[in-house]
Design a protein around this motif. Structure first.
Motif, PDB file in Angstrom:
ATOM      1  N   ALA A  55       0.828  -1.214   0.000  1.00 36.98           N
ATOM      2  CA  ALA A  55       0.000   0.000   0.000  1.00 36.98           C
ATOM      3  C   ALA A  55       0.858   1.258   0.000  1.00 36.98           C
ATOM      4  O   ALA A  55       0.532   2.240  -0.671  1.00 36.98           O
ATOM      5  CB  ALA A  55      -0.951  -0.001   1.196  1.00 36.98           C
ATOM      6  N   GLU A  56       1.946   1.220   0.748  1.00 35.36           N
ATOM      7  CA  GLU A  56       2.860   2.372   0.761  1.00 35.36           C
ATOM      8  C   GLU A  56       3.473   2.562  -0.625  1.00 35.36           C
ATOM      9  O   GLU A  56       3.494   3.672  -1.156  1.00 35.36           O
ATOM     10  CB  GLU A  56       3.956   2.179   1.809  1.00 35.36           C
ATOM     11  N   TYR A  57       3.961   1.491  -1.210  1.00 36.46           N
ATOM     12  CA  TYR A  57       4.576   1.573  -2.543  1.00 36.46           C
ATOM     13  C   TYR A  57       3.580   2.110  -3.568  1.00 36.46           C
ATOM     14  O   TYR A  57       3.922   2.951  -4.398  1.00 36.46           O
ATOM     15  CB  TYR A  57       5.106   0.200  -2.967  1.00 36.46           C
ATOM     16  N   ASN A  58       2.339   1.624  -3.506  1.00 38.56           N
ATOM     17  CA  ASN A  58       1.315   2.046  -4.471  1.00 38.56           C
ATOM     18  C   ASN A  58       0.579   3.315  -4.061  1.00 38.56           C
ATOM     19  O   ASN A  58      -0.310   3.766  -4.790  1.00 38.56           O
ATOM     20  CB  ASN A  58       0.311   0.907  -4.696  1.00 38.56           C
ATOM     21  N   GLN A  59       0.925   3.867  -2.888  1.00 41.71           N
ATOM     22  CA  GLN A  59       0.326   5.120  -2.427  1.00 41.71           C
ATOM     23  C   GLN A  59      -1.194   5.008  -2.260  1.00 41.71           C
ATOM     24  O   GLN A  59      -1.953   5.902  -2.668  1.00 41.71           O
ATOM     25  CB  GLN A  59       0.677   6.264  -3.377  1.00 41.71           C
ATOM     26  N   CYS A  60      -1.659   3.916  -1.664  1.00 43.76           N
ATOM     27  CA  CYS A  60      -3.087   3.694  -1.456  1.00 43.76           C
ATOM     28  C   CYS A  60      -3.466   4.041  -0.015  1.00 43.76           C
ATOM     29  O   CYS A  60      -3.212   3.267   0.917  1.00 43.76           O
ATOM     30  CB  CYS A  60      -3.460   2.243  -1.762  1.00 43.76           C
ATOM     31  N   THR A  61      -4.079   5.181   0.168  1.00 40.85           N
ATOM     32  CA  THR A  61      -4.472   5.652   1.495  1.00 40.85           C
ATOM     33  C   THR A  61      -5.484   4.710   2.144  1.00 40.85           C
ATOM     34  O   THR A  61      -5.380   4.418   3.342  1.00 40.85           O
ATOM     35  CB  THR A  61      -5.055   7.076   1.402  1.00 40.85           C
ATOM     36  N   TYR A  62      -6.461   4.235   1.380  1.00 43.95           N
ATOM     37  CA  TYR A  62      -7.479   3.349   1.949  1.00 43.95           C
ATOM     38  C   TYR A  62      -6.828   2.099   2.540  1.00 43.95           C
ATOM     39  O   TYR A  62      -7.094   1.724   3.687  1.00 43.95           O
ATOM     40  CB  TYR A  62      -8.520   2.951   0.895  1.00 43.95           C
ATOM     41  N   CYS A  63      -5.971   1.441   1.780  1.00 41.18           N
ATOM     42  CA  CYS A  63      -5.339   0.206   2.262  1.00 41.18           C
ATOM     43  C   CYS A  63      -4.344   0.475   3.386  1.00 41.18           C
ATOM     44  O   CYS A  63      -4.246  -0.319   4.325  1.00 41.18           O
ATOM     45  CB  CYS A  63      -4.685  -0.535   1.105  1.00 41.18           C
TER      46      CYS A  63
ATOM     47  N   PHE B 273      -7.803  -1.073  -7.047  1.00 35.29           N
ATOM     48  CA  PHE B 273      -9.249  -0.904  -6.991  1.00 35.29           C
ATOM     49  C   PHE B 273      -9.614   0.316  -6.164  1.00 35.29           C
ATOM     50  O   PHE B 273     -10.415   1.154  -6.594  1.00 35.29           O
ATOM     51  CB  PHE B 273      -9.937  -2.157  -6.423  1.00 35.29           C
ATOM     52  N   ASN B 274      -9.053   0.430  -4.966  1.00 38.49           N
ATOM     53  CA  ASN B 274      -9.414   1.539  -4.081  1.00 38.49           C
ATOM     54  C   ASN B 274      -8.919   2.885  -4.585  1.00 38.49           C
ATOM     55  O   ASN B 274      -9.574   3.903  -4.360  1.00 38.49           O
ATOM     56  CB  ASN B 274      -8.924   1.254  -2.661  1.00 38.49           C
ATOM     57  N   ILE B 275      -7.810   2.892  -5.295  1.00 43.77           N
ATOM     58  CA  ILE B 275      -7.334   4.144  -5.886  1.00 43.77           C
ATOM     59  C   ILE B 275      -8.282   4.580  -7.008  1.00 43.77           C
ATOM     60  O   ILE B 275      -8.725   5.735  -7.044  1.00 43.77           O
ATOM     61  CB  ILE B 275      -5.876   4.004  -6.379  1.00 43.77           C
ATOM     62  N   VAL B 276      -8.612   3.659  -7.904  1.00 47.16           N
ATOM     63  CA  VAL B 276      -9.500   4.001  -9.020  1.00 47.16           C
ATOM     64  C   VAL B 276     -10.897   4.350  -8.517  1.00 47.16           C
ATOM     65  O   VAL B 276     -11.504   5.332  -8.939  1.00 47.16           O
ATOM     66  CB  VAL B 276      -9.559   2.853 -10.060  1.00 47.16           C
TER      67      VAL B 276
ATOM     68  N   GLN C  83      -1.906   8.523   5.776  1.00 45.61           N
ATOM     69  CA  GLN C  83      -1.470   8.984   4.465  1.00 45.61           C
ATOM     70  C   GLN C  83      -0.146   8.331   4.080  1.00 45.61           C
ATOM     71  O   GLN C  83       0.720   8.132   4.931  1.00 45.61           O
ATOM     72  CB  GLN C  83      -1.276  10.507   4.472  1.00 45.61           C
ATOM     73  N   PRO C  84       0.025   8.018   2.795  1.00 46.24           N
ATOM     74  CA  PRO C  84       1.320   7.507   2.348  1.00 46.24           C
ATOM     75  C   PRO C  84       2.394   8.570   2.506  1.00 46.24           C
ATOM     76  O   PRO C  84       2.099   9.775   2.474  1.00 46.24           O
ATOM     77  CB  PRO C  84       1.105   7.194   0.864  1.00 46.24           C
ATOM     78  N   HIS C  85       3.617   8.125   2.708  1.00 45.99           N
ATOM     79  CA  HIS C  85       4.748   9.056   2.701  1.00 45.99           C
ATOM     80  C   HIS C  85       4.929   9.539   1.267  1.00 45.99           C
ATOM     81  O   HIS C  85       4.651   8.816   0.320  1.00 45.99           O
ATOM     82  CB  HIS C  85       6.033   8.362   3.173  1.00 45.99           C
ATOM     83  N   ARG C  86       5.388  10.739   1.121  1.00 45.16           N
ATOM     84  CA  ARG C  86       5.612  11.267  -0.228  1.00 45.16           C
ATOM     85  C   ARG C  86       6.840  10.597  -0.850  1.00 45.16           C
ATOM     86  O   ARG C  86       7.853  10.424  -0.195  1.00 45.16           O
ATOM     87  CB  ARG C  86       5.823  12.778  -0.184  1.00 45.16           C
ATOM     88  N   HIS C  87       6.697  10.203  -2.087  1.00 45.32           N
ATOM     89  CA  HIS C  87       7.808   9.602  -2.848  1.00 45.32           C
ATOM     90  C   HIS C  87       8.074  10.490  -4.050  1.00 45.32           C
ATOM     91  O   HIS C  87       7.432  10.353  -5.078  1.00 45.32           O
ATOM     92  CB  HIS C  87       7.454   8.183  -3.308  1.00 45.32           C
ATOM     93  N   ASP C  88       8.966  11.427  -3.896  1.00 49.96           N
ATOM     94  CA  ASP C  88       9.253  12.361  -4.999  1.00 49.96           C
ATOM     95  C   ASP C  88      10.331  11.814  -5.904  1.00 49.96           C
ATOM     96  O   ASP C  88      11.114  11.025  -5.605  1.00 49.96           O
ATOM     97  CB  ASP C  88       9.682  13.728  -4.458  1.00 49.96           C
TER      98      ASP C  88
END
Length: 182
Positions: free
Chosen positions: A72-80, A163-166, A177-182
């Motif tokens: 979830a962190e890698y994919n930046q999915c807040t819900y998961c 799914f949750n992102i879309v 919240q996911p950590h920012r990955h710039d």
């Protein structure tokens, strides 16, 4: 606001009603993700089937929750991230340090760290990994069954993340919240 509707149990019909009833019986409640997936009973059935099968595997809940957090962190999915932080804390009894480490595909436990590294490497390589990664996992005691289940959990977690992102599923959990990955 979710881009896909949530189907409430009292309004569900056919296979969606059966699956949502099963979900409520097994989980005690119906997460918003399942209500949203119910728009496609085939998807909800597939999710529940794979999730249930993996829950009966060799990887304990505490490891599966860590794998879910890393993906979830890698994919930046807040819900998961939100759901699995809560489940990791309340169900798997992971402490705050271990929850945070999991988001970075790490653990204080060497064996769990090897599983997380394997999963993260597979995700980042889109399935392609160097043989040294498998060798390192095996040296840490990772079994063939665990390797298979790491891949299965990765597939399950990518499914729910995407799914949750879309769907922009309404988050009913304390938000992480996911950590920012710039």
């Amino acid at each position: 606001m979710s881009t896909l509707p949530q189907i409430e149990l009292e309004h569900a019909t056919g296979q969606a009603a059966v699956l949502l009833t099963e979900t409520k019986k097994n989980m005690g409640a119906i997460p918003n993700m399942a209500k949203t997936m119910a728009s496609s009973p085939a998807l909800l059935k597939g999710y529940l089937g794979l999730s249930g099968a993996l829950a009966g595997g060799v990887l304990p809940a505490a490891v599966r929750e860590r794998l879910a957090l890393a993906t979830a962190e890698y994919n930046q999915c807040t819900y998961c991230l939100s759901a699995h932080t809560m489940l990791g804390r309340k169900v798997a009894k992971l402490d705050a340090d271990e929850l945070e480490r999991a988001r970075h595909a790490d653990s204080a436990d060497e064996h769990v760290a090897a599983l997380l590294t394997l999963s993260d490497t597979i995700a980042r390589g889109r399935g392609t990994i160097d043989e040294t990664v498998l060798k390192a996992a095996r040296e840490a005691g990772v079994t063939n069954a665990e390797i298979g289940e790491v891949i299965g959990n990765l597939a399950l977690n990518i499914l729910t993340n995407y799914f949750n992102i879309v769907a922009d599923t309404d988050n009913e959990f304390p938000v992480v919240q996911p950590h920012r990955h710039d």
